[in-house]
Motif scaffolding. Structure first.
Motif, PDB file in Angstrom:
ATOM      1  N   GLY A  14      20.500  94.224  54.017  1.00 19.87           N
ATOM      2  CA  GLY A  14      20.333  93.427  52.821  1.00 19.87           C
ATOM      3  C   GLY A  14      19.943  94.271  51.625  1.00 19.87           C
ATOM      4  N   PRO A  15      20.110  93.728  50.413  1.00 19.18           N
ATOM      5  CA  PRO A  15      19.754  94.498  49.224  1.00 19.18           C
ATOM      6  C   PRO A  15      18.250  94.575  49.045  1.00 19.18           C
ATOM      7  CG  PRO A  15      20.407  92.277  48.623  1.00 19.18           C
ATOM      8  CD  PRO A  15      20.643  92.401  50.108  1.00 19.18           C
ATOM      9  N   ALA A  16      17.815  95.577  48.336  1.00 18.61           N
ATOM     10  CA  ALA A  16      16.399  95.695  47.996  1.00 18.61           C
ATOM     11  C   ALA A  16      16.001  94.563  47.058  1.00 18.61           C
ATOM     12  CB  ALA A  16      16.139  97.045  47.342  1.00 18.61           C
ATOM     13  N   PRO A  17      14.715  94.197  47.019  1.00 22.92           N
ATOM     14  CA  PRO A  17      14.282  93.117  46.121  1.00 22.92           C
ATOM     15  C   PRO A  17      14.664  93.401  44.673  1.00 22.92           C
ATOM     16  CG  PRO A  17      12.541  93.679  47.663  1.00 22.92           C
ATOM     17  CD  PRO A  17      13.606  94.721  47.835  1.00 22.92           C
ATOM     18  N   ALA A  18      14.931  92.341  43.935  1.00 24.78           N
ATOM     19  CA  ALA A  18      15.324  92.482  42.534  1.00 24.78           C
ATOM     20  C   ALA A  18      14.207  93.131  41.733  1.00 24.78           C
ATOM     21  CB  ALA A  18      15.667  91.114  41.957  1.00 24.78           C
ATOM     22  N   GLY A  19      14.575  94.160  40.973  1.00 26.76           N
ATOM     23  CA  GLY A  19      13.598  94.876  40.176  1.00 26.76           C
ATOM     24  C   GLY A  19      13.355  94.217  38.828  1.00 26.76           C
ATOM     25  N   PRO A  20      12.399  94.729  38.070  1.00 32.01           N
ATOM     26  CA  PRO A  20      12.067  94.116  36.763  1.00 32.01           C
ATOM     27  C   PRO A  20      13.217  94.187  35.767  1.00 32.01           C
ATOM     28  CG  PRO A  20      10.903  96.209  37.080  1.00 32.01           C
ATOM     29  CD  PRO A  20      11.521  95.868  38.387  1.00 32.01           C
ATOM     30  N   TRP A  21      14.015  95.270  35.811  1.00 31.72           N
ATOM     31  CA  TRP A  21      15.140  95.356  34.883  1.00 31.72           C
ATOM     32  C   TRP A  21      16.183  94.283  35.181  1.00 31.72           C
ATOM     33  CZ3 TRP A  21      14.935  97.895  30.520  1.00 31.72           C
ATOM     34  CH2 TRP A  21      14.075  98.986  30.387  1.00 31.72           C
ATOM     35  N   VAL A  22      16.393  94.018  36.448  1.00 31.80           N
ATOM     36  CA  VAL A  22      17.336  92.971  36.824  1.00 31.80           C
ATOM     37  C   VAL A  22      16.833  91.608  36.376  1.00 31.80           C
ATOM     38  CG1 VAL A  22      18.441  91.803  38.763  1.00 31.80           C
ATOM     39  CG2 VAL A  22      18.253  94.300  38.745  1.00 31.80           C
ATOM     40  N   LEU A  23      15.561  91.334  36.632  1.00 30.95           N
ATOM     41  CA  LEU A  23      14.986  90.043  36.244  1.00 30.95           C
ATOM     42  C   LEU A  23      15.013  89.874  34.730  1.00 30.95           C
ATOM     43  CD1 LEU A  23      11.908  89.948  38.656  1.00 30.95           C
ATOM     44  CD2 LEU A  23      14.139  88.859  38.952  1.00 30.95           C
ATOM     45  N   GLY A  24      14.729  90.945  34.011  1.00 33.32           N
ATOM     46  CA  GLY A  24      14.775  90.868  32.556  1.00 33.32           C
ATOM     47  C   GLY A  24      16.178  90.592  32.036  1.00 33.32           C
ATOM     48  N   ALA A  25      17.190  91.248  32.649  1.00 38.07           N
ATOM     49  CA  ALA A  25      18.571  91.017  32.230  1.00 38.07           C
ATOM     50  C   ALA A  25      19.016  89.596  32.532  1.00 38.07           C
ATOM     51  CB  ALA A  25      19.489  92.023  32.925  1.00 38.07           C
ATOM     52  N   VAL A  26      18.557  89.051  33.665  1.00 44.30           N
ATOM     53  CA  VAL A  26      18.909  87.674  34.015  1.00 44.30           C
ATOM     54  C   VAL A  26      18.316  86.693  33.006  1.00 44.30           C
ATOM     55  CG1 VAL A  26      18.562  85.861  35.730  1.00 44.30           C
ATOM     56  CG2 VAL A  26      19.260  88.140  36.446  1.00 44.30           C
ATOM     57  N   LEU A  27      17.055  86.888  32.667  1.00 43.35           N
ATOM     58  CA  LEU A  27      16.423  86.004  31.677  1.00 43.35           C
ATOM     59  C   LEU A  27      17.076  86.156  30.306  1.00 43.35           C
ATOM     60  CD1 LEU A  27      12.640  86.405  32.609  1.00 43.35           C
ATOM     61  CD2 LEU A  27      14.139  84.459  33.067  1.00 43.35           C
ATOM     62  N   LEU A  28      17.417  87.379  29.930  1.00 43.42           N
ATOM     63  CA  LEU A  28      18.080  87.603  28.647  1.00 43.42           C
ATOM     64  C   LEU A  28      19.449  86.930  28.614  1.00 43.42           C
ATOM     65  CD1 LEU A  28      18.129  88.949  25.875  1.00 43.42           C
ATOM     66  CD2 LEU A  28      19.052  91.013  26.983  1.00 43.42           C
ATOM     67  N   THR A  29      20.182  87.004  29.728  1.00 43.26           N
ATOM     68  CA  THR A  29      21.489  86.353  29.792  1.00 43.26           C
ATOM     69  C   THR A  29      21.363  84.846  29.639  1.00 43.26           C
ATOM     70  OG1 THR A  29      22.285  88.097  31.275  1.00 43.26           O
ATOM     71  CG2 THR A  29      23.571  86.068  31.179  1.00 43.26           C
ATOM     72  N   GLY A 132      22.272  84.777  45.266  1.00 41.79           N
ATOM     73  CA  GLY A 132      21.566  85.414  44.156  1.00 41.79           C
ATOM     74  C   GLY A 132      20.247  84.750  43.852  1.00 41.79           C
ATOM     75  N   ALA A 133      20.204  83.409  43.913  1.00 44.84           N
ATOM     76  CA  ALA A 133      18.945  82.705  43.674  1.00 44.84           C
ATOM     77  C   ALA A 133      17.921  83.033  44.754  1.00 44.84           C
ATOM     78  CB  ALA A 133      19.204  81.200  43.615  1.00 44.84           C
ATOM     79  N   ALA A 134      18.368  83.060  46.022  1.00 38.51           N
ATOM     80  CA  ALA A 134      17.454  83.409  47.113  1.00 38.51           C
ATOM     81  C   ALA A 134      16.966  84.850  46.979  1.00 38.51           C
ATOM     82  CB  ALA A 134      18.155  83.200  48.453  1.00 38.51           C
ATOM     83  N   TRP A 135      17.843  85.720  46.518  1.00 37.33           N
ATOM     84  CA  TRP A 135      17.486  87.138  46.367  1.00 37.33           C
ATOM     85  C   TRP A 135      16.409  87.336  45.310  1.00 37.33           C
ATOM     86  CZ3 TRP A 135      19.752  90.633  42.402  1.00 37.33           C
ATOM     87  CH2 TRP A 135      19.393  91.963  42.612  1.00 37.33           C
ATOM     88  N   VAL A 136      16.543  86.662  44.181  1.00 33.88           N
ATOM     89  CA  VAL A 136      15.556  86.845  43.130  1.00 33.88           C
ATOM     90  C   VAL A 136      14.213  86.214  43.526  1.00 33.88           C
ATOM     91  CG1 VAL A 136      16.011  84.754  41.771  1.00 33.88           C
ATOM     92  CG2 VAL A 136      15.286  86.846  40.619  1.00 33.88           C
ATOM     93  N   TRP A 137      14.241  85.142  44.303  1.00 29.52           N
ATOM     94  CA  TRP A 137      12.997  84.546  44.770  1.00 29.52           C
ATOM     95  C   TRP A 137      12.264  85.502  45.703  1.00 29.52           C
ATOM     96  CZ3 TRP A 137       9.397  81.316  43.708  1.00 29.52           C
ATOM     97  CH2 TRP A 137       8.544  80.848  44.704  1.00 29.52           C
ATOM     98  N   GLU A 138      13.014  86.161  46.572  1.00 29.78           N
ATOM     99  CA  GLU A 138      12.401  87.164  47.447  1.00 29.78           C
ATOM    100  C   GLU A 138      11.828  88.325  46.641  1.00 29.78           C
ATOM    101  OE1 GLU A 138      15.396  88.302  50.165  1.00 29.78           O
ATOM    102  OE2 GLU A 138      15.475  86.374  51.210  1.00 29.78           O
ATOM    103  N   GLY A 139      12.534  88.679  45.578  1.00 25.71           N
ATOM    104  CA  GLY A 139      12.030  89.754  44.729  1.00 25.71           C
ATOM    105  C   GLY A 139      10.745  89.396  44.025  1.00 25.71           C
ATOM    106  N   LEU A 140      10.634  88.141  43.566  1.00 26.86           N
ATOM    107  CA  LEU A 140       9.399  87.708  42.919  1.00 26.86           C
ATOM    108  C   LEU A 140       8.243  87.639  43.902  1.00 26.86           C
ATOM    109  CD1 LEU A 140      10.793  84.881  40.590  1.00 26.86           C
ATOM    110  CD2 LEU A 140       9.975  87.152  39.918  1.00 26.86           C
ATOM    111  N   LEU A 210      22.649  86.427  37.951  1.00 23.53           N
ATOM    112  CA  LEU A 210      22.057  86.680  39.267  1.00 23.53           C
ATOM    113  C   LEU A 210      23.125  86.997  40.299  1.00 23.53           C
ATOM    114  CD1 LEU A 210      19.179  84.062  39.692  1.00 23.53           C
ATOM    115  CD2 LEU A 210      19.001  86.549  39.790  1.00 23.53           C
ATOM    116  N   ALA A 211      24.215  86.213  40.277  1.00 23.51           N
ATOM    117  CA  ALA A 211      25.297  86.460  41.233  1.00 23.51           C
ATOM    118  C   ALA A 211      25.900  87.843  41.022  1.00 23.51           C
ATOM    119  CB  ALA A 211      26.368  85.382  41.087  1.00 23.51           C
ATOM    120  N   ALA A 212      26.059  88.247  39.757  1.00 23.63           N
ATOM    121  CA  ALA A 212      26.615  89.578  39.488  1.00 23.63           C
ATOM    122  C   ALA A 212      25.676  90.677  39.969  1.00 23.63           C
ATOM    123  CB  ALA A 212      26.889  89.715  37.994  1.00 23.63           C
TER     124      ALA A 212
END
Length: 499
Positions: A14-29, A132-140, A210-212
């Motif tokens: 599985g992928p590593a937990p979503a990092g802060p840059w990813v979360l920031g880009a998702v919120l910005l999008t 993608g939604a499950a992945w970001v929740w795991e990252g948080l 998130l999906a991307a």
């Protein structure tokens, strides 16, 4: 129990937990989607896509995935397709460009070489929304929040800056009308009635981002999808139908050559058809012939015997001959389309089916090239890329502008024009229709001028063609548009829209 095909395409680890840059880009999008897409689609879409692409790039870098040449090619294609809404106003080309950009972006994230990998990879991004939604929740959950003394001063300073901006910005806007107009054009405003739409846009933009990012971190490997090989047929059972079909195609092309050199007059006299009926009757049949031929080639190639070198050479010769003859059929279909356009003018539908026929001809040439090169590993990606390039060319060519230019030129030659149809065109057609004399000009531009007058989107939702149309109509206003069509009194062609 997990199906075998899901196990095959599932990425290893599985992928590593979503990092802060990813979360920031998702919120910005999501935020940019809310502010820029609520008023329409235009240059703002490029900003939204750039934010989502930044999140995907950050996720891919964290997963140590490197961009390959085809990855860059698909990404560049998606970017170019997203430029179409910023340039054109016509709905159908914009829709195709958006769908093509989504498919090209999905391929840039998934990759793929085989037919299954390319075709499923083009739609794979939509399947990654829920993961993608499950992945970001795991990252948080995996990421602990910083101490209060670290984030509270930042939040407090940002809130104070926002309050000062709103207070002093409102005072300056009330003091100067020019500044208020500039502020309203630069800063998006959200009416209360549009809040549900804006919330939906935020969720949709964030979900796609998130999906991307999730796909960039750990994509599904659609190339591993198991495909059972087809059982080869016997040589006679396989070759005889192709030989008969090749002969039939050759006879038809021979007849077309006789008609070409003998002239249409004798054919029309013997068939009892009119000039336009002869062209119109044949185009749709030849388009079906082209599509069915591609299906026949695909099925025959899958069932072709390959036991000996003779079988392989024979398969290439028969299939290559069929593709070559079909290319000539494509040229005949396009010639018939040209005859019909000369008789009754150009329409959006005629531009579209002509573009599809040209793309089918390109696919046939790619099939022939794969046979000559004796290697078809590049073929799936080349076919899909040709489709994306065709959609891009279709959007950049602006079908509405092509239709308007052709019909205006035809009016100059013959004095015949279908104003009822031209009134339905988008703002892309305004520069060409502006060349018409009065009252035909005001009649043709009445609908689009009324639409532009009623709607005034901000810069990030305004295409280049719409801005150009507004400038032309402002510099050259319409003359009595309500009575222009009555005064035009032009005869209407009887075959304008149906085909």
């Amino acid at each position: 129990m997990t199906p075998a095909w899901k196990k095959a395409v599932r990425p290893q680890g599985g992928p590593a937990p979503a990092g802060p840059w990813v979360l920031g880009a998702v919120l910005l999008t999501g935020l940019l989607s809310t502010l820029l897409l609520g008023s329409g689609i235009g240059p703002g879409l490029l900003l939204v896509a750039s934010a989502a692409a930044g999140g995907a790039a950050a996720a891919a870098r964290a997963a140590r995935r490197r961009a390959r040449p085809w990855t860059l090619a698909w990404a560049a294609t998606a970017l170019l397709l997203l430029a179409v809404p910023a340039l054109s106003e016509a709905g159908w080309p914009v829709f195709l460009a958006l769908a093509g950009a989504l498919a090209a972006g999905s391929l840039a994230l998934h990759g793929g070489r085989r037919w299954a990998g390319v075709l499923l990879g083009a739609a794979g991004l939509l399947l990654a929304v829920a993961p993608g939604a499950a992945w970001v929740w795991e990252g948080l959950r995996a990421r602990s929040l910083p101490a209060r003394d670290r984030w509270w001063p930042v939040l407090r300073a940002a809130g104070l800056a926002l309050v000062l901006l709103l207070v002093f910005g409102g005072l300056f806007a009330g003091a100067d009308a020019a500044f208020a107009d500039l502020l309203s054009g630069v800063v998006p405003s959200v009416p209360v009635a549009e809040v549900p739409l804006r919330v939906l846009l935020f969720g949709g933009g964030a979900a796609l981002a998130l999906a991307a990012a999730r796909t960039a971190a750990s994509p599904r490997r659609w190339d591993r999808l198991p495909v059972s090989p087809a059982r080869p047929r016997g040589l006679l059972e396989w070759a005889l139908p192709l030989v008969v079909l090749d002969v039939l195609f050759a006879v038809f092309i021979g007849v077309q050559l006789v008609v070409l050199f003998g002239g249409y007059a004798a054919v029309l006299h013997s068939t009892g058809l009119t000039y336009a009926q002869y062209a119109r009757q044949g185009f749709w049949q030849l388009l079906c012939v082209t599509v069915l031929t591609l299906a026949v080639v695909a099925a025959a190639h899958r069932r072709a015997p390959r036991a000996t070198r003779r079988d392989t050479v024979l398969a290439r010769c028969l299939l290559g001959a069929l593709c070559l003859l079909t290319v000539v059929v494509v040229a005949s279909a396009l010639r018939r389309m040209q005859l019909y356009v000369d008789a009754y003018g150009l329409t959006q539908l005629r531009v579209w089916v002509g573009a599809v026929e040209i793309w089918l001809g390109v696919v046939l040439l790619l099939l022939m090239a794969a046979g000559l090169l004796r290697s078809g590993r590049w073929l799936p990606r080349a076919v899909v890329l040709s489709a994306a390039v065709g959609v891009l060319a279709y959007g950049l060519a602006s079908p509405d502008a092509l239709v308007a230019r052709q019909n205006v030129s035809r009016f100059d030659r013959t004095g015949r024009i279908d104003l009822d149809y031209l009134r339905l065109l988008s703002a892309d057609a305004v520069p060409a229709l502006d060349r018409l004399p009065e009252p035909q000009r005001s009649c043709a531009l009445e609908e689009v001028a009324g639409t532009l007058e009623r709607e005034s989107p901000p810069w990030y939702a305004t295409s280049l063609s719409e801005a150009r149309a507004r400038a032309l109509l402002r510099d050259h206003p319409l003359v009595d548009p309500e009575d222009a069509c009555d005064r035009a009194g032009q005869p209407v062609d009887d075959r304008r829209i149906g085909y």
